[in-house]
Design a protein around this motif. Structure first.
Motif, PDB file in Angstrom:
ATOM      1  N   THR A 197       0.829  -1.208   0.000  1.00 11.82           N
ATOM      2  CA  THR A 197       0.000   0.000   0.000  1.00 11.82           C
ATOM      3  C   THR A 197       0.862   1.256   0.000  1.00 11.82           C
ATOM      4  N   TRP A 210       0.585   1.856  -3.853  1.00 14.03           N
ATOM      5  CA  TRP A 210      -0.721   2.090  -4.460  1.00 14.03           C
ATOM      6  C   TRP A 210      -1.501   3.220  -3.810  1.00 14.03           C
ATOM      7  N   GLY A 211      -1.290   3.473  -2.526  1.00 15.66           N
ATOM      8  CA  GLY A 211      -1.940   4.605  -1.870  1.00 15.66           C
ATOM      9  C   GLY A 211      -1.564   5.931  -2.517  1.00 15.66           C
ATOM     10  N   ASN A 255      -3.748   8.715  -4.692  1.00 15.03           N
ATOM     11  CA  ASN A 255      -3.823  10.094  -4.225  1.00 15.03           C
ATOM     12  C   ASN A 255      -3.442  11.111  -5.298  1.00 15.03           C
ATOM     13  N   LEU A 257       4.540   9.174  -1.630  1.00 10.32           N
ATOM     14  CA  LEU A 257       3.425   9.809  -0.928  1.00 10.32           C
ATOM     15  C   LEU A 257       3.758  11.264  -0.598  1.00 10.32           C
TER      16      LEU A 257
END
Length: 115
Positions: free
Chosen positions: A27, A30-31, A35, A82
């Motif tokens: 994740t 993929w997070g 986003n 991220l």
């Protein structure tokens, strides 16, 4: 460097990325990919008139991105993808807030003492 060595190096780098703690099997990968939709949506909103942009939602998105930038930096392993996603979203949302504030009627609701 021979083509065989180059291909072997590429394969080992691809395998290392695949098995990485922030690779595509987690994740952590993929997070941030999901986003990026916030950034794309914010960029598409720049074509809309500033009067249609919600200052409340824009403010919330600014705070959200700041919090998640801090989270991406604080976790182990650091999630640079991220962090980059939310840094980009922060820039887009701050631009949206600038647009909203530039067209807002600051005198609205103020009483004039000229009467």
């Amino acid at each position: 460097m021979s083509a065989v060595k180059q291909a072997g190096g590429l394969a080992s780098r691809a395998q290392a990325f695949w098995k990485s703690p922030t690779g595509p099997r987690t994740t952590h990968f993929w997070g941030p990919i999901a986003n990026w939709g916030f950034v794309i949506a914010g960029l598409s909103d720049t074509r809309k008139p500033a009067e249609l942009v919600s200052p409340n939602m824009t403010g919330v998105m600014c705070i959200y991105s700041l919090l998640f930038m801090r989270f991406a930096w604080a976790i182990n392993p650091r999630n640079y993808l991220l962090f980059a996603c939310h840094a980009s979203n922060e820039a887009v949302q701050l631009n949206q807030m600038r647009r909203v504030l530039s067209v807002q009627d600051w005198k609205k609701g103020m009483k004039l003492d000229n009467a």
